[in-house]
Enzyme design. Structure first.
Site, PDB file in Angstrom:
ATOM      1  N   LEU A  33       0.547  -0.747   0.065  1.00 41.97           N
ATOM      2  CA  LEU A  33       0.061  -0.106  -0.140  1.00 41.97           C
ATOM      3  C   LEU A  33       1.117   1.017   0.330  1.00 41.97           C
ATOM      4  CD1 LEU A  33      -2.831  -1.171   3.044  1.00 41.97           C
ATOM      5  CD2 LEU A  33      -2.353  -0.586   0.538  1.00 41.97           C
ATOM      6  N   GLY A  36      -1.546   6.478  -2.788  1.00 37.62           N
ATOM      7  CA  GLY A  36      -3.017   6.266  -3.312  1.00 37.62           C
ATOM      8  C   GLY A  36      -3.523   5.454  -3.010  1.00 37.62           C
ATOM      9  N   HIS A  37      -3.155   4.126  -2.304  1.00 42.87           N
ATOM     10  CA  HIS A  37      -4.729   3.281  -2.340  1.00 42.87           C
ATOM     11  C   HIS A  37      -5.047   3.838  -0.997  1.00 42.87           C
ATOM     12  CE1 HIS A  37      -1.001  -0.077  -3.331  1.00 42.87           C
ATOM     13  NE2 HIS A  37      -2.875   0.317  -4.135  1.00 42.87           N
ATOM     14  N   LYS A 149      -5.911   6.319 -11.741  1.00 42.94           N
ATOM     15  CA  LYS A 149      -4.633   5.735 -12.826  1.00 42.94           C
ATOM     16  C   LYS A 149      -5.439   4.687 -13.642  1.00 42.94           C
ATOM     17  CE  LYS A 149      -0.534   3.465 -11.968  1.00 42.94           C
ATOM     18  NZ  LYS A 149      -1.070   1.979 -11.779  1.00 42.94           N
ATOM     19  N   ASP A 150      -5.536   3.743 -13.150  1.00 40.02           N
ATOM     20  CA  ASP A 150      -6.221   2.208 -13.576  1.00 40.02           C
ATOM     21  C   ASP A 150      -7.597   2.618 -14.886  1.00 40.02           C
ATOM     22  OD1 ASP A 150      -4.463   0.119 -13.138  1.00 40.02           O
ATOM     23  OD2 ASP A 150      -5.127   1.206 -10.634  1.00 40.02           O
ATOM     24  N   ARG A 187       3.999  -1.517  -8.398  1.00 42.74           N
ATOM     25  CA  ARG A 187       5.495  -1.435  -8.831  1.00 42.74           C
ATOM     26  C   ARG A 187       6.285  -0.343  -9.469  1.00 42.74           C
ATOM     27  NH1 ARG A 187       0.507  -3.093 -11.613  1.00 42.74           N
ATOM     28  NH2 ARG A 187       1.015  -5.834 -12.339  1.00 42.74           N
TER      29      ARG A 187
END
Ligand code: AMP
Length: 280
Positions: A33, A36-37, A149-150, A187
């Site tokens: 985490l 962002g999370h 983002k996704d 990542r």
């Protein structure tokens, strides 16, 4: 904060909460985490009395086995962050718990999955839909929070909710970035120092593409952005596409109506990074 490992335990805990009529918000994650999370958790807590976070590295959405093997896992640190963020329930299941049987369901998302991530990561969104539909079934959230983002994932989840007629509101949340502009991602931890140093150039090139709107054709902007990304040492563009924000279909001319978004996937060495930007 209660950490639960089985669907049965979580269903029981949530059943008790639901009886009280409080709004329940859900943030699905794969762990490792970052801020962002945690921004999704914050958004959740703004409108929901109860916040549930799941941590599960979902094997069925990885089309690349070495990506799955190398995906960062740091459960103790994650749980500490969630405790500090005052999350109510963490669902931290095993693979066997989530897939007691092979999940053979096949979802069809039409043109939404024939482009970008769908095209370049075969089976990825089917795996995402498998796990998110299972998690929704267990958690029964009123609202679920997903990062922009996704970008394509968000579109797929919204479609899945409509297709399955689920009673959950999907809430999009803004992309959180490092100070140098790189979109936060689990990542990023896997980048070599050199590639990490160069990675903010992805964001810079997205900003530049927006500036080039109307100065050059869509095709020219796409071509020059891909060339600039490939010119970064160790970087290789998987795709860069300017698409209609709702349908995700390619834009061929700036004159086409409606909101537009540029989406990019780049290999920085072996690590695949994605990002996107809206055109104003
Ligand atoms: P992941 O753990 O990568 O599966 O991501 C879990 C959720 O966090 C997804 O809804 C992502 O879109 C969201 N997320 C990941 N990175 C960011 C970020 N930098 N800003 C906002 N949300 C993010």
């Amino acid at each position: 904060m209660k950490t639960l490992a089985t669907a049965k335990e979580l269903r029981e805990a949530i059943g008790n909460v639901k009886k009280t009529g409080q709004l329940l918000g859900f943030v699905p994650t794969m762990g490792a985490l970052h801020s962002g999370h945690l921004s999704l958790v914050e958004e959740c807590k703004k409108t929901c009395a109860i916040c549930v976070v799941s941590i599960f590295v979902n094997p069925t959405q990885f089309n690349d086995k070495s990506d799955l093997k190398n995906y960062p896992r740091m459960p103790e640190q994650d749980l500490k962050k969630l405790e500090d963020a005052q999350v109510d329930f963490v669902f931290f299941p095993s693979e066997k718990e989530m897939y007691p049987e092979e999940d053979t369901r096949v979802f069809h998302f039409g043109v939404l999955e024939t482009v970008m991530e769908g095209l370049h990561r075969p089976g990825h969104f089917n795996g995402v839909a498998q796990i998110v539909s299972k998690l929704f079934d267990i958690v029964q959230p009123d609202k679920a929070f997903f990062g922009e983002k996704d970008f394509q994932q968000l579109a797929i989840i919204k479609k899945m909710v409509k297709m399955l007629d689920l009673n959950v509101e999907v809430v999009p949340c803004a992309t959180i970035r490092e100070d140098d502009g790189l979109a936060m991602s689990s990542r990023n931890l896997l980048l070599t120092p050199e590639n990490r140093k160069n990675a903010p150039r992805i964001r810079k090139l997205l900003l530049q593409a927006v500036e080039r709107q109307h100065q050059a054709t869509v095709q020219e902007v796409e071509k020059e952005t891909v060339a600039a990304l490939n010119a970064i040492e160790n970087f290789k563009t998987d795709y860069f596409e300017i698409v209609h924000s709702d349908t995700l279909q390619p834009v061929t001319s700036w004159d086409e109506k409606g909101p537009k978004t540029a989406c990019v996937a780049v290999y920085a060495g072996k690590i695949r990074l994605i990002d996107n930007i809206r055109f104003l």
